[in-house]
Design a protein around this motif. Structure first.
Motif, short mmCIF file in Angstrom:
data_model
loop_
_atom_site.label_atom_id
_atom_site.label_comp_id
_atom_site.label_asym_id
_atom_site.label_seq_id
_atom_site.Cartn_x
_atom_site.Cartn_y
_atom_site.Cartn_z
N THR A 48 21.02 -50.34 41.00
CA THR A 48 20.42 -48.97 41.47
C THR A 48 19.77 -49.25 42.95
OG1 THR A 48 19.82 -48.14 39.40
CG2 THR A 48 18.88 -47.11 41.19
N GLU A 70 30.40 -47.34 54.28
CA GLU A 70 29.44 -46.98 53.21
C GLU A 70 28.18 -46.56 53.67
OE1 GLU A 70 31.90 -48.40 49.20
OE2 GLU A 70 30.09 -49.37 50.07
N TYR A 129 24.08 -45.80 51.92
CA TYR A 129 23.47 -45.74 50.72
C TYR A 129 22.09 -44.90 50.70
CZ TYR A 129 26.66 -49.56 50.52
OH TYR A 129 27.76 -50.56 50.46
N LYS A 130 21.68 -44.51 49.61
CA LYS A 130 20.29 -43.96 49.69
C LYS A 130 19.70 -44.23 48.17
CE LYS A 130 21.92 -39.47 47.93
NZ LYS A 130 23.34 -39.70 47.59
N GLU A 131 18.27 -44.23 48.33
CA GLU A 131 17.58 -44.40 47.07
C GLU A 131 17.93 -43.54 45.93
OE1 GLU A 131 13.55 -44.26 47.58
OE2 GLU A 131 13.63 -45.48 49.58
N ASP A 133 20.96 -44.45 44.59
CA ASP A 133 22.35 -44.55 44.29
C ASP A 133 22.74 -45.60 43.22
OD1 ASP A 133 22.92 -42.46 45.89
OD2 ASP A 133 23.57 -43.76 47.51
N LEU A 185 25.24 -48.51 42.49
CA LEU A 185 26.21 -49.14 43.14
C LEU A 185 27.02 -50.17 42.16
CD1 LEU A 185 24.99 -50.20 46.47
CD2 LEU A 185 26.08 -48.06 46.06
#
Length: 357
Positions: A147, A179, A181-183, A185, A187
């Motif tokens: 996360t 790509e 990403y954000k808090e 997410d 992966l």
């Protein structure tokens, strides 16, 4: 701790630590023994050999004793006792023997208690780090879900929560180009390496490593999982294209077909997980020329010449209209083919040979 009740409470607490934290009681007992030895040494100004600590959960025994040598003339009352004084306790004592005095836990004083607490806490942290390290080492070369906790806006590095394995940083150069990403997410990351350190495991993770794609196929394709089909080589430019060479140990199983799946279902699932990255699956061959020809797919190859050279090199001839396809956008196809096969590849059009033969 000197009384039976206190001993019971002590051993119950140890059992609870073992159950709740997964910390072996033996490990904690050794740490507690060491703490008490340190405390007794401080309080009584003696050395290690003068301190005896016995902790035995099987019989609920908890004892700390001071061992002093029986001598004729006492020079150091902390480590020695006179024969006369010893024989007042037991007449059979002789010179040179050890005079054992059992200590009450409360006699250790506040310093002893604090030391023991500190060492127990330290021991718990060390054991947790060790357990955490073992947990992560068992997952090396695996794919794990992590996360996103935070993103460094300047460097672009992403900190991920790995669950029991703690946290790790996904550096910018291990992220797939394009790509974002954000808090919060979640992966899929590939665990490249796990190195034990004093602060816990240092985990190297990646989204660009070829191992990520390889492991996805191993999990998705039963024939790879059971060993019938083997991934012989893989090369990848993350976010753009992967080339994978496969081989079947069973002549009745088509390795390429197994990886693609019915109507492309297996490979499509992986492509989707990789955000649309193209995947070329080719048949591996012991015949190097045949392998190189297949690896240059989707381009058709007319001829492969292996060149006499210290480095593995070859010259590949393709139809004129296939030249740009063989080389690929910005040389990508040729580059991936070279990495997959381990050969330096010189690609030439058929017209380049006219007049040479």
């Amino acid at each position: 701790m000197a009384t039976a009740t206190n001993n019971n409470e002590f051993f119950e607490a140890l059992a609870a630590l073992e159950k709740e934290r997964g910390l072996p009681a033996d490990y904690l007992i050794e740490k507690i023994k060491a703490a008490i030895v340190i405390a007794v040494k401080k309080d009584y100004e003696v050395e290690d050999e003068n301190v005896i600590v016995d902790i035995d959960p099987s019989i609920g025994a908890f004892r700390a004793s001071l061992a002093r040598e029986i001598v004729e003339e006492v020079e150091n009352p902390h480590t020695q006792v006179s024969l006369e004084d010893a024989q007042r306790v037991r007449k059979s004592y002789q010179l040179g023997q050890k005079f054992i005095t059992q200590l009450k836990t409360k006699e250790f004083g506040r310093i002893a208690a604090q030391t023991a607490k500190h060492v127990i806490r330290q021991g718990i942290r060390e054991a947790e780090r060790s357990a955490q390290c073992s947990e992560m080492q068992s997952r090396a070369h695996e794919i794990i879900s992590a996360t996103v906790v935070s993103i460094d806006p300047e460097r672009g590095n992403v900190t991920l929560d790995l669950g029991k394995g703690g946290s790790a940083v996904l550096p910018r150069n291990e992220q797939v180009p394009g790509e974002h990403y954000k808090e919060g997410d979640i992966l899929q990351v590939y665990v490249v390496d796990v190195i034990p350190t004093e602060r816990g495991p240092r985990v190297t993770i990646s989204r660009t490593h070829p191992g990520l794609v390889k492991r996805m196929f191993e999990l998705e394709v039963p024939e790879i999982y059971d060993g019938t089909v083997e991934i012989k080589a893989i090369s990848r430019e993350a976010g753009a294209r992967t080339k994978m060479a496969v081989y079947s140990r069973d002549p009745n199983v088509d390795p390429v077909g197994a990886c693609i799946g019915a109507h492309g279902s297996r490979v499509e699932k992986i492509v989707e997980e990789l955000g649309g990255e193209k995947i070329d699956i080719i048949r591996w061959s012991e015949d190097v020329s045949e392998f190189i020809s297949a690896a240059l797919s989707p381009a058709k190859v007319v001829k492969v010449e292996l060149l006499p050279s210290e480095t593995k090199s070859c010259r590949v001839t393709v139809p004129d209209h296939q030249l740009s396809l063989a080389i690929g956008n910005k040389g990508q196809n040729a580059r991936l083919c070279a990495r997959l096969t381990g050969y330096n590849i010189d690609i030439r059009p058929e017209s380049g040979y006219y007049g040479e033969e």
